[in-house]
Motif scaffolding. Structure first.
Motif, PDB file in Angstrom:
ATOM      1  N   GLY A 192      56.702  90.507  86.888  1.00  0.00           N
ATOM      2  CA  GLY A 192      57.031  91.735  85.913  1.00  0.00           C
ATOM      3  C   GLY A 192      58.315  91.314  84.879  1.00  0.00           C
ATOM      4  N   ILE A 195      56.215  89.236  81.935  1.00  0.00           N
ATOM      5  CA  ILE A 195      55.724  89.733  80.965  1.00  0.00           C
ATOM      6  C   ILE A 195      56.098  90.239  80.348  1.00  0.00           C
ATOM      7  N   THR A 196      56.940  91.428  80.956  1.00  0.00           N
ATOM      8  CA  THR A 196      58.024  92.030  80.107  1.00  0.00           C
ATOM      9  C   THR A 196      59.422  91.277  78.995  1.00  0.00           C
ATOM     10  N   GLN A 199      56.687  90.489  75.822  1.00  0.00           N
ATOM     11  CA  GLN A 199      56.514  91.303  75.213  1.00  0.00           C
ATOM     12  C   GLN A 199      58.334  91.509  74.667  1.00  0.00           C
ATOM     13  N   ASP A 203      58.251  91.298  70.378  1.00  0.00           N
ATOM     14  CA  ASP A 203      59.082  92.005  69.264  1.00  0.00           C
ATOM     15  C   ASP A 203      59.716  91.494  68.359  1.00  0.00           C
ATOM     16  N   ASP A 246      46.423  87.981  87.346  1.00  0.00           N
ATOM     17  CA  ASP A 246      46.839  88.431  86.183  1.00  0.00           C
ATOM     18  C   ASP A 246      46.443  88.398  84.740  1.00  0.00           C
ATOM     19  N   PHE A 248      46.817  90.424  82.639  1.00  0.00           N
ATOM     20  CA  PHE A 248      47.604  91.435  81.681  1.00  0.00           C
ATOM     21  C   PHE A 248      47.863  89.884  80.980  1.00  0.00           C
ATOM     22  N   ILE A 251      47.170  87.775  78.216  1.00  0.00           N
ATOM     23  CA  ILE A 251      46.568  88.145  77.387  1.00  0.00           C
ATOM     24  C   ILE A 251      47.933  88.101  76.535  1.00  0.00           C
ATOM     25  N   ARG A 252      48.982  88.774  77.765  1.00  0.00           N
ATOM     26  CA  ARG A 252      50.279  88.810  76.515  1.00  0.00           C
ATOM     27  C   ARG A 252      50.918  87.262  76.017  1.00  0.00           C
ATOM     28  N   LYS A 255      48.964  86.335  73.358  1.00  0.00           N
ATOM     29  CA  LYS A 255      49.261  86.827  71.862  1.00  0.00           C
ATOM     30  C   LYS A 255      50.365  86.529  71.577  1.00  0.00           C
ATOM     31  N   ALA A 291      38.716  90.471  78.456  1.00  0.00           N
ATOM     32  CA  ALA A 291      39.850  90.705  77.433  1.00  0.00           C
ATOM     33  C   ALA A 291      40.142  89.049  76.811  1.00  0.00           C
ATOM     34  N   TYR A 294      38.984  87.232  74.806  1.00  0.00           N
ATOM     35  CA  TYR A 294      39.319  88.351  73.263  1.00  0.00           C
ATOM     36  C   TYR A 294      39.907  87.733  72.234  1.00  0.00           C
ATOM     37  N   GLU A 295      41.406  87.449  73.323  1.00  0.00           N
ATOM     38  CA  GLU A 295      42.798  87.453  73.046  1.00  0.00           C
ATOM     39  C   GLU A 295      42.336  86.188  72.236  1.00  0.00           C
TER      40      GLU A 295
END
Lengths: 881, 142
Positions: A192, A195-196, A199, A203, A246, A248, A251-252, A255, A291, A294-295
């Protein structure tokens, strides 16, 4: 004590609302509840505050206004217990947003809660801050959030990370403060937080280039390692989705790697291995795996070039295209459209699959596939692709046909290797879906046909065949009609046969039949019928043997209720009957249309190159400079670019030109087949004169318009129209002078003049100068008192021959003027010959007289156009210049 | 970034609407209405992604409820599809075979779950277990 455990009141309210059968009932219940809640708020009722706020939130969700609850939220937040704070923050997030000033009041509470000892309360505060903080709040509370990034509890850390995202979005200047704490988050083990943290870093990179550099230098290896660990990790029940741990997080990470690798070759190098691993080893049978793929493909396409990886990526996309799940196909197509900018060749390999997608059942996939095909077309593959697309056109849905035809047409136009191929393809498209093509398309086709001189015969025969097969597609019919009209002789005589053609026997009569079908078919629209009329007119010149028959067909339309058809048929039959001599000149083969001029002329003006051979040169500057919007269609509908020497006139048009005002409907026109716009433009060209006459005439013309019934005595006010009453007085005046006065009056004087016609009206010299004399002879036919015939005779008094002499006239709108063609254009010098021209003036209104005849004349050898007014005054004429 | 999350039934009633961007109440209603119209008429064989104004909506239908996520145009659609599914699984676990009525009567709890799952428009936690545990802890405090 949980206020909701015995929350029957909340449940009751919800039940009550749900039980309402009508909107009015519901409103009543809601109003009652709101009143109760408002009362409770005012009384500062402590016990049921939570319940009330919950009810308020429900009511808000139904769509009713609940502003009065906002302060309650604040009070609840300010209270000490966790449950109160919880519901308070929830209400805050639901009922308020960052733009409301009330929110500022919460800042203090938030600050206290962020530093609370109870970590759950800290969590609440972070949540609220992260969701709705404004820029000021963000700035105020940023230090606290920063500190919390290193809190002992992972739940708080992850909330703090996301809250920081909001802060840096609202206040980008603070980004630097978060760089260091963020990078340490990347080393976390807790998913958790990880991943945050990722992110947050993403940003940060978007907001601050400094941060981007920082992360690029320090964090890439760590990230790559993390991704590798995740990809290789064994089964973990907590994070497993469809066999992948995981997704997600995968993917993160991908990215973030994309952002770091973009534009930087070294960074991109570090990632290639892991990207290759992820791309090749991820399972793609479930959505989660796709997914990730794709990323991954997006990342590969964005970072610096690595040939092998790109090929891998595009192959993955190719596999996407054949997936049964249309979501996957959709994203595959989307990605391919971006990929084609980067590596078109690789995408070409998947052309076949993409073509399959054009036939998909989902509209958005179809559209994207079509776009992609359009981007893929180049000179080498245009023929097979167009063939495929046209085949598909035949089976596609109606809604989609418009798109496909537009694309095919523009493809064909852009890449056509040979005119004959272009024409063939366009014929196929038009036969299939002609009703969907825009006008520009078939206009362009006509231009190409016109330019392909060696293919005229082939084209007209092909079009004839198609026309015989069906007249369903209207634009095809139009093109066919135009071609048959233009090249009918080639059709009949099998001119220019190509080897690939089969012989076809078409007689002149067959061709005329075809045109007749076009005119008579109910389904076809006005433009088509109008074009068919002109085509027939052309054929009457090309096929003299069918001339009578054609004349009959045209005459049938003279009574058409549609103005355009009526006008054309009247004009054409008039030429056919009376002006045989100019017919062939009118319908000569059209010169090759210049593609450039027409492609630029969408709303364009009449091309100034419209040449008229036997008229005063039109390369006089277009004095009034009015752009005539003559769309290509009109231009092509003109039977010829040559306007005949017969003067263009009608009283209304003349004044219309001068004043730019639409005065009268076009009166019976003379021989030219003009659409009103082009007619007036030719007129303008001819009459581009200095301002003074036009100024004078416009002022006098305005007088015609404005003055009505002044002028009892016709002598005094020359500019006025005679009034009704005065006429009857005049009617009784004696013969000859009265004859002149009442010349064109349709009433009173009739009985007197009835026996007198012709000789009773003396001829008069309308104008005489050193260079020119004009004489008018008047006559009337018995039984037709409203029409007066004026025979004008022009005599050249100068020593120079006048070539291309032209006379034009205009009358007020209650009169109709018709000018017959002149006897000749050349006026020999020194009175050795003369030109005569008949004018026919019809008075449509009883009681009004002609007081003014405006005229202009000129020739090449006269230095300028003369322009003047005649005014009838008693028996004399006063010439105003 | 997720701009809003919305749960609507087939008749257009909003069961949950959480916005991560500021909007007036009237704008919110308009948005909800438009999204509903977009989503409810789509054939099941169409893709789960629809363009909506300058963003896109990822949606999925579970029984009579439409779960819609409005995201930026550059986001990974397939990932958010997974996100929706994870959320539904969490709700299912929490309410034990969730149905629409559960969501209606316990709307405040649904919001709380959502707040543990998504924060500031981004994913907060990817483990179903972790979220359920946290909800349990929070319940105990009430």
């Amino acid at each position: 004590m949980n206020p909701f455990s015995s929350g029957t009141r909340l449940r009751e309210m919800i039940r009550a609302i749900r039980a309402c059968k009508t909107a009015a009932e519901e409103r009543a219940v809601v109003r009652k509840e709101c009143a109760a809640i408002r009362a409770a708020i005012n009384e500062n009722d402590q016990d049921y505050r939570h319940r009330n706020l919950a009810k308020l939130m429900f009511i808000h969700m139904l769509g009713y206004p609940t502003h009065f609850g906002q302060m309650e939220c604040l009070k609840l937040i300010a209270s000490t217990g966790f449950p109160e704070k919880r519901i308070g923050y929830l209400g805050l997030m639901l009922l308020l947003d960052e733009r409301q000033e009330v929110l500022m009041l919460v800042t203090n509470s938030l600050k206290q809660d962020l530093n609370h000892s109870n970590q759950y309360i800290v969590g609440l505060a972070l949540c609220a801050l992260g969701n709705i903080s404004s820029a000021e709040m963000a700035r105020d509370l940023a230090p606290d959030v920063e500190r919390l990034l290193q809190f002992r509890d992972p739940n708080i850390r992850k909330k703090a990370a996301l809250c920081s995202i909001r802060i840096i979005k609202k206040v980008p200047d603070l980004a630097e403060n978060f760089m260091n704490p963020a990078s340490s988050l990347l080393k976390e083990k807790h998913h958790g937080v990880l991943i945050t943290g990722v992110q947050l870093c993403t940003d940060l990179c978007k907001v601050s280039s400094e941060a981007l550099e920082y992360f690029r230098e320090n964090c890439i290896e760590g990230l790559v390692k993390t991704l590798r660990d995740i990809a290789n990790s064994p089964y973990s029940p907590e994070y497993d989705i469809a066999g992948i741990t995981d997704p997600f997080l995968h993917i993160r990470l991908l990215k973030l790697l994309r952002i770091l690798g973009q534009g930087d070759a070294d960074a991109s190098d570090c990632m290639t291995d892991i990207l290759a691993q992820v791309a090749s080893r991820t399972e793609s049978n479930k959505n989660a795996g796709n997914a990730i793929l794709y990323e991954c493909v997006e990342t590969i396409m964005s970072i610096e070039d690595n040939g092998g990886l790109r090929v891998l990526a595009i192959n993955i996309l190719g596999r996407f295209l054949s997936n049964r799940d249309n979501n996957i196909r959709y994203v595959g197509l989307n990605m391919l459209m971006k990929a084609i900018m980067v590596d078109a060749k690789a995408v070409q390999r998947h052309r076949a699959t993409i073509l399959e997608c054009v036939k998909d059942s989902d509209a958005s996939i179809q559209k994207r596939a079509l776009e992609l095909v359009y981007l893929l077309v180049n000179e080498s593959n245009v023929k097979p692709l167009t063939k495929e697309l046209i085949e598909y056109l035949e089976v596609s849905d109606q809604e989609f046909k418009g798109d496909i035809t537009a694309k095919i047409c523009s493809l064909v136009e852009k890449f056509s290797p040979a005119k004959i191929w272009y024409i063939d393809q366009m014929l196929k498209v038009l036969s299939e879906a002609g009703n969907f093509v825009k006008d520009e398309v078939w206009h362009a086709l006509i231009i190409v046909i016109s330019n392909a001189s060696d293919l005229h015969g082939y084209t007209v025969r092909a079009l004839y065949r198609v026309f015989q097969a069906s007249t369903e597609q209207e634009s095809l019919v139009r093109v066919a009609v135009w071609c048959v009209g233009e090249y009918g002789d080639m059709l009949v005589n099998n001119v220019g046969m190509l080897d690939i053609e089969e012989p076809i026997t078409v007689t002149e009569s067959d061709a005329v039949d075809a045109m007749e079908v076009a005119i008579k078919c109910q389904r076809l629209g006005l433009t088509t019928k109008a074009m068919a009329l002109i085509a027939l007119f052309k054929l009457s010149s090309r096929f003299p043997s069918c001339s009578e028959r054609i004349k009959d067909i045209i005459v049938q339309n003279k009574r058409s209720l549609v103005l355009e058809l009526q006008q054309r048929s009247i004009e054409f039959s008039c030429i056919l009957q009376k002006h045989q001599n100019i017919r062939s000149a009118l319908v000569e083969r059209m010169p090759i249309l210049d593609e450039k001029t027409f492609s630029g002329r969408k709303a364009g003006s009449l091309p100034t190159a419209v040449s008229t051979s036997s008229i005063i040169p039109c390369n006089l500057p277009n004095g009034i400079g009015k752009p005539a919007a003559a769309p290509i269609g009109d231009l092509l509908d003109l039977s010829s670019d040559d306007a005949p020497p017969a003067p263009v006139s009608s009283g209304g048009d003349f004044l219309q030109d001068l004043l730019g005002v639409d005065l009268s409907p076009a009166s019976a026109p003379s021989g030219t087949s003009q659409s009103p716009k082009t007619g007036t433009d030719v007129l303008l060209d001819l009459l581009s004169i200095g301002t003074s006459p036009s100024v004078q005439s416009s002022s006098s013309a305005i007088d015609i318009l404005s003055s009505s019934h002044d002028n009892k005595a016709p002598v005094s006010n020359l500019n006025g129209l005679a009034s009704h009453s005065s006429l009857s007085a005049n009617a009784t005046s004696p013969a000859s002078s009265a004859g002149m006065m009442d010349l064109l009056d349709g009433t009173g004087a009739i009985t007197q003049k009835h026996e007198e016609n012709g000789p009773a009206y003396p001829s008069l010299v309308a104008y005489e100068s050193s260079t020119l004399r004009m004489t008018f002879n008047f006559s009337r036919q018995p039984g037709n008192p409203q029409t007066t015939f004026i025979q004008a005779t022009f005599t050249n008094l100068s020593p120079n021959v006048y070539n291309d002499f032209l006379f034009q006239a205009a009358v007020p709108k209650f009169l109709q003027l018709h000018l017959d063609p002149a006897s000749s254009n050349t006026l020999p010098a020194s009175g050795n010959g003369s030109i005569t021209q008949c004018l026919k003036v019809t008075n449509t209104q009883h009681g009004k007289k002609l007081n003014r005849l405006e005229a202009c004349w000129g020739s090449i050898t006269l230095s300028s156009n003369h322009f003047g007014n005649f005014e009838y005054f008693g028996q004399g004429y006063i010439w105003h210049v | 970034m997720i701009r809003f999350v919305s749960l609507q039934n087939r008749q257009g009633k909003t069961r949950l609407a959480k916005y991560y961007v500021p909007l007036e109440d009237s704008e919110k209603h308009k948005v909800e209405y438009e999204v509903h119209r977009l989503v409810v008429n789509r054939d099941p064989k169409f893709t789960n992604f629809v363009e909506f104004r300058t963003h896109k909506v990822i949606y999925r239908r579970y029984a009579g409820l439409f779960f819609s996520l409005c995201v930026d145009i550059t986001d990974n659609e397939l990932a958010y599809l997974e996100c929706i599914h994870l959320f539904v699984e969490i709700l299912d676990h929490f309410f034990s075979n969730v149905c629409e009525l559960d969501l209606v009567f316990n709307f405040h709890k649904v919001y709380l779950i959502l707040d543990e799952f998504i924060l500031a428009g981004e994913l907060q936690e990817t483990s179903k277990k972790a979220i359920i545990e946290r909800m349990g802890e929070l319940e105990k405090l009430e």
